[in-house]
Scaffold this motif. Structure first.
Motif, PDB file in Angstrom:
ATOM      1  N   ASP A  54       0.942  -1.111  -0.100  1.00  0.00           N
ATOM      2  CA  ASP A  54       0.049  -0.010   0.120  1.00  0.00           C
ATOM      3  C   ASP A  54       0.817   1.188  -0.113  1.00  0.00           C
ATOM      4  OD1 ASP A  54      -1.749   2.264   1.351  1.00  0.00           O
ATOM      5  OD2 ASP A  54      -3.279   0.479   0.824  1.00  0.00           O
ATOM      6  N   ALA A  55       0.264   2.274  -0.610  1.00  0.00           N
ATOM      7  CA  ALA A  55       1.096   3.639  -0.395  1.00  0.00           C
ATOM      8  C   ALA A  55       1.309   4.198   0.929  1.00  0.00           C
ATOM      9  CB  ALA A  55       0.258   4.680  -1.078  1.00  0.00           C
ATOM     10  N   LYS A  92      16.892  -2.512  -4.900  1.00  0.00           N
ATOM     11  CA  LYS A  92      16.637  -1.806  -6.254  1.00  0.00           C
ATOM     12  C   LYS A  92      15.321  -2.289  -6.942  1.00  0.00           C
ATOM     13  CE  LYS A  92      16.987  -2.457 -10.941  1.00  0.00           C
ATOM     14  NZ  LYS A  92      16.436  -3.464 -11.814  1.00  0.00           N
ATOM     15  N   ASP A  93      15.004  -3.530  -6.622  1.00  0.00           N
ATOM     16  CA  ASP A  93      13.693  -3.623  -7.204  1.00  0.00           C
ATOM     17  C   ASP A  93      12.756  -3.214  -6.451  1.00  0.00           C
ATOM     18  OD1 ASP A  93      14.975  -5.517  -9.197  1.00  0.00           O
ATOM     19  OD2 ASP A  93      14.289  -7.525  -7.929  1.00  0.00           O
ATOM     20  N   GLN A  94      12.535  -2.685  -5.111  1.00  0.00           N
ATOM     21  CA  GLN A  94      11.728  -2.157  -4.424  1.00  0.00           C
ATOM     22  C   GLN A  94      11.620  -0.577  -4.711  1.00  0.00           C
ATOM     23  OE1 GLN A  94       9.272  -3.441  -2.166  1.00  0.00           O
ATOM     24  NE2 GLN A  94      10.023  -5.363  -3.203  1.00  0.00           N
ATOM     25  N   PHE A  95      12.767   0.018  -4.972  1.00  0.00           N
ATOM     26  CA  PHE A  95      12.849   1.169  -5.325  1.00  0.00           C
ATOM     27  C   PHE A  95      12.151   1.543  -6.734  1.00  0.00           C
ATOM     28  CE2 PHE A  95      16.850   2.626  -2.883  1.00  0.00           C
ATOM     29  CZ  PHE A  95      16.211   2.697  -1.771  1.00  0.00           C
ATOM     30  N   GLU A  96      12.695   0.547  -7.785  1.00  0.00           N
ATOM     31  CA  GLU A  96      12.038   0.821  -9.121  1.00  0.00           C
ATOM     32  C   GLU A  96      10.694   0.346  -9.123  1.00  0.00           C
ATOM     33  OE1 GLU A  96      13.555  -0.633 -13.309  1.00  0.00           O
ATOM     34  OE2 GLU A  96      13.596  -2.202 -11.784  1.00  0.00           O
ATOM     35  N   ARG A  97      10.095  -0.402  -8.241  1.00  0.00           N
ATOM     36  CA  ARG A  97       8.659  -0.872  -8.237  1.00  0.00           C
ATOM     37  C   ARG A  97       7.582   0.508  -7.654  1.00  0.00           C
ATOM     38  NH1 ARG A  97       5.160  -1.500  -4.691  1.00  0.00           N
ATOM     39  NH2 ARG A  97       6.739  -1.421  -3.147  1.00  0.00           N
ATOM     40  N   ILE A  98       8.519   0.990  -6.767  1.00  0.00           N
ATOM     41  CA  ILE A  98       7.711   2.292  -6.295  1.00  0.00           C
ATOM     42  C   ILE A  98       7.736   3.321  -7.059  1.00  0.00           C
ATOM     43  CG2 ILE A  98       8.275   4.169  -4.418  1.00  0.00           C
ATOM     44  CD1 ILE A  98       9.238   1.822  -2.498  1.00  0.00           C
ATOM     45  N   GLY A  99       8.669   3.452  -7.800  1.00  0.00           N
ATOM     46  CA  GLY A  99       8.662   4.472  -9.033  1.00  0.00           C
ATOM     47  C   GLY A  99       9.840   5.656  -8.803  1.00  0.00           C
ATOM     48  N   LEU A 100      10.759   5.133  -7.955  1.00  0.00           N
ATOM     49  CA  LEU A 100      11.875   6.193  -7.570  1.00  0.00           C
ATOM     50  C   LEU A 100      12.761   6.037  -9.260  1.00  0.00           C
ATOM     51  CD1 LEU A 100      13.370   5.240  -4.260  1.00  0.00           C
ATOM     52  CD2 LEU A 100      11.375   6.547  -4.960  1.00  0.00           C
ATOM     53  N   VAL A 326      22.906   1.515  -2.741  1.00  0.00           N
ATOM     54  CA  VAL A 326      21.648   1.474  -3.658  1.00  0.00           C
ATOM     55  C   VAL A 326      21.030   2.651  -3.354  1.00  0.00           C
ATOM     56  CG1 VAL A 326      19.670  -0.038  -4.454  1.00  0.00           C
ATOM     57  CG2 VAL A 326      21.632  -1.025  -3.126  1.00  0.00           C
ATOM     58  N   ILE A 327      20.970   3.434  -4.579  1.00  0.00           N
ATOM     59  CA  ILE A 327      20.277   4.780  -4.530  1.00  0.00           C
ATOM     60  C   ILE A 327      19.202   5.073  -5.524  1.00  0.00           C
ATOM     61  CG2 ILE A 327      20.894   7.326  -4.612  1.00  0.00           C
ATOM     62  CD1 ILE A 327      23.872   6.432  -4.191  1.00  0.00           C
ATOM     63  N   GLY A 328      18.017   5.613  -5.009  1.00  0.00           N
ATOM     64  CA  GLY A 328      16.877   5.851  -5.827  1.00  0.00           C
ATOM     65  C   GLY A 328      16.445   7.310  -5.302  1.00  0.00           C
ATOM     66  N   ALA A 379       9.793   5.996   1.292  1.00  0.00           N
ATOM     67  CA  ALA A 379       9.669   6.161  -0.135  1.00  0.00           C
ATOM     68  C   ALA A 379       8.465   5.947  -0.857  1.00  0.00           C
ATOM     69  CB  ALA A 379      11.015   5.452  -0.878  1.00  0.00           C
ATOM     70  N   GLU A 380       7.920   4.882  -0.531  1.00  0.00           N
ATOM     71  CA  GLU A 380       6.382   4.689  -1.023  1.00  0.00           C
ATOM     72  C   GLU A 380       5.299   5.703  -0.696  1.00  0.00           C
ATOM     73  OE1 GLU A 380       4.498   0.809  -2.917  1.00  0.00           O
ATOM     74  OE2 GLU A 380       5.066   0.557  -0.708  1.00  0.00           O
ATOM     75  N   ALA A 381       5.461   6.494   0.519  1.00  0.00           N
ATOM     76  CA  ALA A 381       4.589   7.360   1.114  1.00  0.00           C
ATOM     77  C   ALA A 381       5.071   8.599   0.283  1.00  0.00           C
ATOM     78  CB  ALA A 381       4.925   7.936   2.327  1.00  0.00           C
ATOM     79  N   PHE A 382       6.057   9.033  -0.153  1.00  0.00           N
ATOM     80  CA  PHE A 382       6.589  10.132  -0.846  1.00  0.00           C
ATOM     81  C   PHE A 382       6.064   9.865  -2.357  1.00  0.00           C
ATOM     82  CE2 PHE A 382       9.645  11.694   2.286  1.00  0.00           C
ATOM     83  CZ  PHE A 382       9.377  13.012   2.228  1.00  0.00           C
ATOM     84  N   ALA A 383       6.141   8.759  -2.893  1.00  0.00           N
ATOM     85  CA  ALA A 383       6.053   8.562  -4.268  1.00  0.00           C
ATOM     86  C   ALA A 383       4.457   8.643  -4.467  1.00  0.00           C
ATOM     87  CB  ALA A 383       6.231   7.012  -4.736  1.00  0.00           C
ATOM     88  N   ALA A 384       3.609   8.541  -3.668  1.00  0.00           N
ATOM     89  CA  ALA A 384       2.277   8.596  -3.558  1.00  0.00           C
ATOM     90  C   ALA A 384       1.816   9.863  -3.237  1.00  0.00           C
ATOM     91  CB  ALA A 384       1.561   7.521  -2.951  1.00  0.00           C
TER      92      ALA A 384
END
Length: 571
Positions: A54-55, A92-100, A326-328, A379-384
């Protein structure tokens, strides 16, 4: 690191209370509550299924990431192992999935060069001391640890004169090296700052440890003075951790940055002595360790040349290798050239098949799978977030913290955003999972204006902020944020404090001591599905709120008057 994991050890025994909402975070599924009418401890959280996150900042999502990062699949997240590859790929996969977006010049990864040094046959390595009153032999792990800091493959230290230099500090108005030449000699130094032994509030910062008290500084200063070797006398109160932590850290491979990244001299031989070993060494020289130790806390201290010489011989394997940050990042909507940097170290101690018992993996659930899971949640909160943040938000899962904060040091030397455009660093390390707290502990309280930001976020949750209750242990210098601070960037290191809603401060202290003794840097730091995540959700929402406020301001927070650090003056 360690002290912010205040309530984890007694989480199963506590019945805790709910949380208050923080603002302006995304809506969460946990209702606001008060001390007076809280529900009893909730049922164990069922981690969110992969891909169903969830966001909002949610306990279920956090638990899923924590469980994965602390699983045996990641083999203790040791840099340079298959565990690193699994860990960095997951982040990295988590960052990418979130939209970073990739945060290092178009890449998700920042390669950190390192030298890996491993003592050959540590169990057979000894120190030999020959003095006016006899000879002593000191065994590795039992009495001492030893190793090379300058990547020497073979060391043969013969008849090195020994000098006691108190706390090994050369600072304004205090010089433990005054009137003595230690070039080519072995120095013995005490842990912590001058004044620690007699609790003198007028020396240095009293109980609050300064950088001069850090073991890293003591080795650096000894090397600058030309010493051939330096040994720090360990004591648990002054160091902040038992000797077993030192022993485990020096028994296996140790990492450092290449000399090109850390200019300046390095010691050929360095190590630690137990207090008992130090007393035996001084006795062999016909000296009284306890009396000399007391003298080191007094103004006018003079170093003492001991009537003894030290020798040791050992070999090390030296390997040039690398590890990955690992940087996003999320680009800012109106001021994308300015950034807030969230950090959490992903590395831990790996596995050791020589350990007794069935558990050979240092899973590092608290230290620091919690921090990595935490920055992913934020990060997910910021992306949403709508509207999106005006400044850029960087999420940096750094490596090699356990090896001396090396990944963060490398990032600060090679930042994605210039440091004069870096608004602040918010560091997550060893988050508490024992339920809600009435306070947030701010390590380094009083240093910067970021105190005001976290105080506002805490107040929105009905909580207060408090300083570290054990400032003598120097926790401000023991996690990645200190690299940003030393470069002038204000840094915040904060999480739930000792005052548990259920059990109060006594329960919090008991939990903290139990964690330090039984789990910190031990295989027992494992994920537990029965932890109470309501407190950590509060903490993440508060740290998100701080970042959100910073992202939408135009000013830069500053260091407070009298702080140990300052932003560099602009030309």
């Amino acid at each position: 690191m360690v002290r912010l994991a205040l309530a984890c050890a007694v989480a199963l025994a506590l019945t805790a209370c709910g949380k208050q909402e923080s603002t302006p975070a995304p809506e969460t599924s946990t209702p606001a509550t008060t001390d007076a009418g809280m529900p009893s401890r909730p049922a164990p959280v069922t981690p969110t299924a992969e891909g169903k996150f969830d966001a909002a900042i949610k306990a279920e999502d956090f638990a899923a990431r924590l469980e994965r990062l602390a699983s045996d699949q990641f083999e203790g997240r040791k840099p340079g192992t298959i565990g690193e590859r699994a860990t960095t790929a997951y982040i990295k996969d988590q960052f990418e999935r979130i939209g970073l977006k990739p945060g290092n010049k178009g890449s998700w990864f920042q390669t950190v060069p390192m030298i890996q040094t491993t003592l050959v046959d540590a169990a057979a390595t000894t120190l030999e001391v020959s003095g006016a009153k006899g000879k002593e032999t000191f065994a590795f792990a039992t009495d001492m640890v030893v190793g090379t800091l300058d990547a020497s493959a073979e060391v043969d230290l013969v008849d090195s004169p020994i000098v006691f230099v108190g706390y090994g500090v050369d600072a304004p108005d205090w010089n433990d090296y005054a009137d003595v030449d230690v070039k080519g000699k072995t120095v013995i130094v005490l842990v912590n700052d001058p004044g620690w032994g007699n609790q003198d509030p007028d020396l240095f910062k009293g109980r609050t440890l300064t950088y001069y008290g850090r073991w890293t500084y003591k080795y650096e200063e000894a090397a600058r003075k030309g010493a051939a070797a330096a040994f720090i006398v360990h004591e648990t109160p002054g160091a902040g951790y038992p000797f077993g932590v030192v022993e485990s850290g020096w028994s296996g491979p140790r990492q450092s940055l290449p000399p090109s990244e850390e200019p300046g001299p390095r010691l050929t031989t360095a190590g630690w002595l137990t207090e008992d070993a130090a007393r035996r060494l001084f006795a062999a020289a016909g000296a009284d360790f306890d009396a000399l130790k007391k003298s080191a806390d007094l103004r006018g201290f003079k170093p003492t040349v001991l009537d003894a010489k030290l020798g040791t011989r050992y070999r090390s394997t030296i390997e040039n290798s690398s590890s990955e940050n690992v940087i996003g990042y999320l680009p800012g909507s109106t001021r994308p050239d300015e950034a807030i940097v969230y950090t959490a170290h992903w590395d831990h101690l790996g596995r050791n098949d020589a350990l007794e018992g069935e558990d050979h993996i240092y899973n590092g659930a608290i230290d620091n799978a919690t921090g990595v899971a935490g920055i992913i949640e934020i990060a997910e909160a910021f992306a949403a977030q709508q509207p999106p943040p005006q400044r850029s938000i960087v999420f940096n899962a750094v490596t090699l913290e356990e090896s001396g904060l090396l990944g963060a040091a490398y990032y600060v030397a090679h930042p994605s955003f210039p440091l004069d455009k870096t608004v602040a660093n918010i560091n997550l390390d060893a988050l508490p999972v024992g339920g809600p707290t009435r306070n947030i502990t701010v390590i380094g309280l009083g240093q910067s204006e970021l105190d005001d930001y976290i105080e506002e976020a805490a107040a929105a949750q009905g909580r207060v902020i408090s300083g570290d209750e054990e400032p003598e242990k120097g926790f401000f210098f023991r996690s990645d944020h200190v690299n940003f601070a030393r470069a002038g960037v204000p840094a915040l290191y904060a999480a739930g404090g000792l005052d548990l809603v259920d059990g109060g401060e006594s329960a919090g202290r008991k939990a903290a001591d139990d964690y330090t003794t039984n789990r910190y840097h031990k295989p027992g730091d494992n994920y537990d599905p029965n932890w109470d995540y309501r407190g950590v959700v509060q903490d993440l929402e508060a740290l998100y709120a701080v970042g959100r406020r910073l992202a939408d301001e135009t000013t830069f927070p500053q260091w407070k008057p009298g702080a140990d650090f300052a932003r560099p003056k602009q030309p």
